[in-house]
Design a protein around this motif. Structure first.
Motif, PDB file in Angstrom:
ATOM      1  N   THR A  36       0.791  -1.450   0.342  1.00  0.00           N
ATOM      2  CA  THR A  36      -0.107   0.113   0.163  1.00  0.00           C
ATOM      3  C   THR A  36       0.729   1.077  -0.389  1.00  0.00           C
ATOM      4  O   THR A  36       2.119   1.374   0.543  1.00  0.00           O
ATOM      5  CB  THR A  36      -0.554  -0.314   1.135  1.00  0.00           C
ATOM      6  OG1 THR A  36      -1.892  -1.233   0.917  1.00  0.00           O
ATOM      7  CG2 THR A  36      -1.934   1.136   1.099  1.00  0.00           C
ATOM      8  N   PRO A  37       0.664   2.425  -0.841  1.00  0.00           N
ATOM      9  CA  PRO A  37       1.502   3.443  -0.673  1.00  0.00           C
ATOM     10  C   PRO A  37       1.592   3.712   0.956  1.00  0.00           C
ATOM     11  O   PRO A  37       0.739   4.147   1.679  1.00  0.00           O
ATOM     12  CB  PRO A  37       0.756   4.182  -1.387  1.00  0.00           C
ATOM     13  CG  PRO A  37      -0.326   3.506  -2.033  1.00  0.00           C
ATOM     14  CD  PRO A  37      -0.336   2.608  -1.550  1.00  0.00           C
ATOM     15  N   ARG A  39       2.281   7.029   2.969  1.00  0.00           N
ATOM     16  CA  ARG A  39       2.002   8.711   2.786  1.00  0.00           C
ATOM     17  C   ARG A  39       2.629   9.233   4.245  1.00  0.00           C
ATOM     18  O   ARG A  39       2.737   8.826   4.861  1.00  0.00           O
ATOM     19  CB  ARG A  39       0.546   9.162   3.101  1.00  0.00           C
ATOM     20  CG  ARG A  39      -0.532   8.210   2.718  1.00  0.00           C
ATOM     21  CD  ARG A  39      -0.463   6.880   2.234  1.00  0.00           C
ATOM     22  NE  ARG A  39      -2.236   6.479   1.104  1.00  0.00           N
ATOM     23  CZ  ARG A  39      -2.763   5.856   2.049  1.00  0.00           C
ATOM     24  NH1 ARG A  39      -2.429   4.607   2.490  1.00  0.00           N
ATOM     25  NH2 ARG A  39      -3.828   5.313   0.913  1.00  0.00           N
ATOM     26  N   LEU A 135       6.643  11.459  -5.095  1.00  0.00           N
ATOM     27  CA  LEU A 135       5.138  10.885  -4.743  1.00  0.00           C
ATOM     28  C   LEU A 135       3.802  11.002  -5.789  1.00  0.00           C
ATOM     29  O   LEU A 135       3.448  10.099  -5.840  1.00  0.00           O
ATOM     30  CB  LEU A 135       5.121  10.508  -3.281  1.00  0.00           C
ATOM     31  CG  LEU A 135       5.874   9.550  -2.328  1.00  0.00           C
ATOM     32  CD1 LEU A 135       5.457   9.960  -0.819  1.00  0.00           C
ATOM     33  CD2 LEU A 135       6.712   8.642  -2.501  1.00  0.00           C
ATOM     34  N   ASP A 138       2.529  10.178  -9.039  1.00  0.00           N
ATOM     35  CA  ASP A 138       0.968   8.743  -9.234  1.00  0.00           C
ATOM     36  C   ASP A 138      -0.625   9.561  -8.615  1.00  0.00           C
ATOM     37  O   ASP A 138      -1.165   8.477  -8.562  1.00  0.00           O
ATOM     38  CB  ASP A 138       1.404   7.449  -8.583  1.00  0.00           C
ATOM     39  CG  ASP A 138       2.686   7.179  -9.585  1.00  0.00           C
ATOM     40  OD1 ASP A 138       2.497   6.679 -10.494  1.00  0.00           O
ATOM     41  OD2 ASP A 138       3.562   7.341  -8.402  1.00  0.00           O
ATOM     42  N   THR A 139      -0.764  10.576  -8.585  1.00  0.00           N
ATOM     43  CA  THR A 139      -1.858  11.220  -7.657  1.00  0.00           C
ATOM     44  C   THR A 139      -2.129  12.198  -8.148  1.00  0.00           C
ATOM     45  O   THR A 139      -1.711  13.446  -9.202  1.00  0.00           O
ATOM     46  CB  THR A 139      -1.691  11.385  -6.229  1.00  0.00           C
ATOM     47  OG1 THR A 139      -0.425  12.589  -5.743  1.00  0.00           O
ATOM     48  CG2 THR A 139      -1.002   9.871  -5.407  1.00  0.00           C
ATOM     49  N   ASP A 291      -5.911   7.614  -2.219  1.00  0.00           N
ATOM     50  CA  ASP A 291      -4.864   8.092  -2.639  1.00  0.00           C
ATOM     51  C   ASP A 291      -4.898   9.166  -3.852  1.00  0.00           C
ATOM     52  O   ASP A 291      -4.321   9.118  -4.722  1.00  0.00           O
ATOM     53  CB  ASP A 291      -5.054   6.785  -3.411  1.00  0.00           C
ATOM     54  CG  ASP A 291      -3.171   6.841  -3.493  1.00  0.00           C
ATOM     55  OD1 ASP A 291      -2.741   7.328  -3.122  1.00  0.00           O
ATOM     56  OD2 ASP A 291      -3.273   6.292  -4.989  1.00  0.00           O
ATOM     57  N   ARG A 294      -0.571  11.888  -1.752  1.00  0.00           N
ATOM     58  CA  ARG A 294       0.397  10.730  -0.152  1.00  0.00           C
ATOM     59  C   ARG A 294       0.710  12.040   0.092  1.00  0.00           C
ATOM     60  O   ARG A 294       2.043  11.662   1.523  1.00  0.00           O
ATOM     61  CB  ARG A 294       1.509   9.886  -1.547  1.00  0.00           C
ATOM     62  CG  ARG A 294       0.304   8.796  -1.808  1.00  0.00           C
ATOM     63  CD  ARG A 294       0.654   8.245  -2.536  1.00  0.00           C
ATOM     64  NE  ARG A 294      -0.148   7.310  -3.569  1.00  0.00           N
ATOM     65  CZ  ARG A 294       1.453   5.919  -4.691  1.00  0.00           C
ATOM     66  NH1 ARG A 294       2.087   6.228  -4.885  1.00  0.00           N
ATOM     67  NH2 ARG A 294       0.414   5.698  -5.374  1.00  0.00           N
TER      68      ARG A 294
END
Length: 440
Positions: A36-37, A39, A135, A138-139, A291, A294
Motif C-alpha cells: 500500500t502507498p 503517506r 510521490l 501517481d496522484t 490516494d 500522499r
C-alpha cells in the motif's frame, strides 16, 4: 479488476475511491500494508511545548504516558516519541532576534532563512515538497497544504523576517513558499470537484439551491460500481461514502452558523477552533484514503500565533503566555493549550487507525511527524524539540518507543529515514548527517 484511478463522476464532481481488494490482481487480494502507498504528513504547532508534561520518564518502550501524551493512549503502540532532535538553522547564528520565523522556516528545510522583510525571501526546498516530486507523480495532487490560521506571504512579522517565514512550512523552491488553505469548504471542493471549473460552479449552485449533497451527483456511478464489488468491498465503499457525507454535513452546519452570524459562506471557517482542526484533519485523511495525495503539511497555527483559547478557559494570547517567565499561572495556561492541541491530534490519529487497508490501517501505512521548531517557548531553544512520529510505513518502522538521541541531532536525519521508507532515494537533505538510527 478495478483500476486504482477509478472515480465516481457526476456534474462538477469526481469522487476518488479508497483502496479496494478489487483493485488488486486475484493473487494479491490479501494485500499487505507494504504494498500500500506510504503517506508522509507533517503537522506543526507553534510557540514550543510544556516539555515537563511532554517527555516520557524513561527511554525505551513507552509505558505510562506523560500528561500531554495521554490523549494518545489509544494509539500508544503506533507512535514514537523522539527526544534530542534539533534544527540548528532556527538559531540566530549571527542574525539576531526572530526565533519564531526561523523555527517555522527551518523546520522542514534544515536551512537558515535569509533575514529579510522584503520580497527577497530565501530558505530551501522543504521535505514535503522533495517527497512530492516523487510521490506526487501517481496522484491527483502532488501535495496538500493545510492550516487553521491565515498568514501573509509578505511584510514584517518577526524582528525583520518576512511573514512568509512564520506562516509557511512548505517551500516548493528556496524562494517559493506554498500557501496553505485554511477554508475546509474550499479544500473539500478541491478534492471532490472535477477539472472543469464551469462544471464545478454549476454543481455548487445546484447543491446550494436544492440542499443537495456532492454524493447525489454520483449515485448512478456508485450503484453501478457496487454491483461489481464483493460484499467486503461494497461495505468498505459504503463506509467511505458515509464518511464523506458526514464531513459535508459538518461543513454545511458551520456555514449556516456563519450566515446566522452575518458571515458569507464559504469564505468563513468554523468559529470552533477544535472543529476547524478536526475538519482539516478529516480532509487530509480523505485525501490519503482515496490516494488523491500522499504528502500533506498541516499548520495548526502560524508560528508566533497569539490567538486565545477560550474553549479551554485561556483568554490570553498563546505567544504571550509562552513567554511565561516561570509564572505558575501562565505555565498552567500554556499546559492547557498544549493539551488541547494533543487532543486534536488524538482525534486525527485515532480516525486514521480506524480505517482498514489490507492487513493494516491507514495510520500503519503513514509516517506522520507532529511537533514544532521551538522546544520551550520561554527559552526559545531549538534543540531537544517536541517531536512525535506516528505510523510505521507498512510495518517498516518499529513503534511504541521513546527514543533519546544525542543532543543536537539534526531533525533532517528523521526526514532522510522517512524518505527511504517511502521509496525516495536521497543521501543528503539540509543539514542531515545520516538516517536516524535505530529508528530507521
Amino acid at each position: 479488476m478495478i483500476s486504482r484511478r477509478t472515480v465516481l463522476r457526476g456534474l462538477g464532481t469526481a469522487v476518488a475511491l479508497p483502496t479496494l481488494e478489487a483493485m488488486s490482481p486475484m493473487r494479491a487480494l490479501a494485500m499487505s500494508p507494504a504494498k500500500t502507498p506510504v503517506r508522509l504528513a507533517y503537522l506543526f504547532v507553534p510557540n514550543g511545548m510544556s516539555m515537563e508534561h511532554w517527555r516520557p520518564a524513561a527511554t525505551g518502550k513507552l509505558g505510562e504516558l506523560p500528561e500531554l501524551l495521554r490523549p494518545l493512549k489509544g494509539v500508544q503502540g503506533k507512535i514514537n516519541v523522539l527526544s534530542g532532535l534539533a534544527q540548528k538553522y532556527a538559531e540566530a547564528n549571527g542574525d539576531g532576534p526572530g526565533d519564531h520565523a526561523r523555527s517555522a522556516a527551518a523546520w522542514l528545510t534544515g536551512v537558515q532563512p535569509f533575514k529579510t522583510a522584503g520580497s527577497d525571501i530565501r530558505v530551501g526546498l522543504s521535505a514535503d515538497q522533495l517527497a512530492a516530486q516523487t510521490l506526487g507523480k501517481d496522484t491527483k495532487f502532488a501535495s496538500l497544504e493545510l492550516g487553521c490560521e491565515r498568514g501573509g506571504l509578505a511584510g514584517n512579522c518577526d524582528s525583520g523576517y518576512s511573514c512568509a517565514y512564520s506562516s509557511a512550512i512548505s517551500w516548493r523552491t528556496a524562494s517559493t513558499p506554498v500557501a496553505k488553505e485554511v477554508n475546509p469548504r474550499l479544500v473539500f471542493e478541491r478534492l471532490f470537484g472535477s477539472l472543469d471549473a464551469s462544471d464545478n460552479a454549476a454543481s455548487r449552485a445546484i447543491r446550494a439551491k436544492q440542499n443537495a449533497s456532492i454524493l447525489d451527483f454520483v449515485l448512478e456511478d456508485a450503484a453501478s460500481l457496487r454491483n461489481r464489488l464483493g460484499a467486503k468491498d461494497a461495505s468498505k465503499l459504503d463506509e467511505y461514502l458515509v464518511g464523506v457525507r458526514e464531513i459535508e454535513q459538518r461543513l454545511v452546519k458551520f456555514e449556516k452558523d456563519n450566515q446566522l452570524a452575518g458571515a458569507k459562506a464559504p469564505t468563513g471557517v468554523p468559529s470552533d477552533f477544535g472543529e476547524h482542526i478536526r475538519l482539516m484533519g478529516d480532509m487530509m485523511i480523505l485525501a490519503f484514503q482515496s490516494d488523491m495525495t500522499r504528502v500533506c503539511t498541516f499548520m495548526f497555527a502560524n508560528e508566533g500565533s497569539n490567538r486565545s483559547y477560550p474553549m479551554v478557559g485561556v483568554n490570553e494570547g498563546h505567544h504571550e503566555i509562552s513567554h511565561h517567565g516561570r509564572d505558575a499561572h501562565k505555565m498552567e495556561m500554556k499546559r492547557q493549550i498544549d493539551l488541547f492541541h494533543m487532543q486534536q491530534l488524538a482525534y486525527i490519529l485515532t480516525k486514521m487507525n480506524s480505517i482498514q487497508e489490507g492487513t493494516g490501517t491507514l495510520l500503519d501505512n503513514t509516517l506522520l511527524v507532529f511537533g514544532g521548531g521551538i522546544g520551550d517557548g520561554d527559552r526559545h531553544n531549538h534543540d531537544d524539540l517536541p517531536i512525535l512520529l506516528a505510523g510505521s510505513a507498512g510495518g517498516a518502522v518499529r513503534t511504541g518507543q521513546h527514543l533519546t538521541y544525542n543532543d543536537r541531532t539534526p531533525m533532517t536525519n528523521l526526514f532522510l529515514g522517512m524518505f527511504d521508507r517511502a521509496g525516495i532515494n536521497i543521501d543528503k537533505f539540509g543539514d542531515s548527517t545520516g538516517k536516524l538510527n535505530p529508528l530507521f
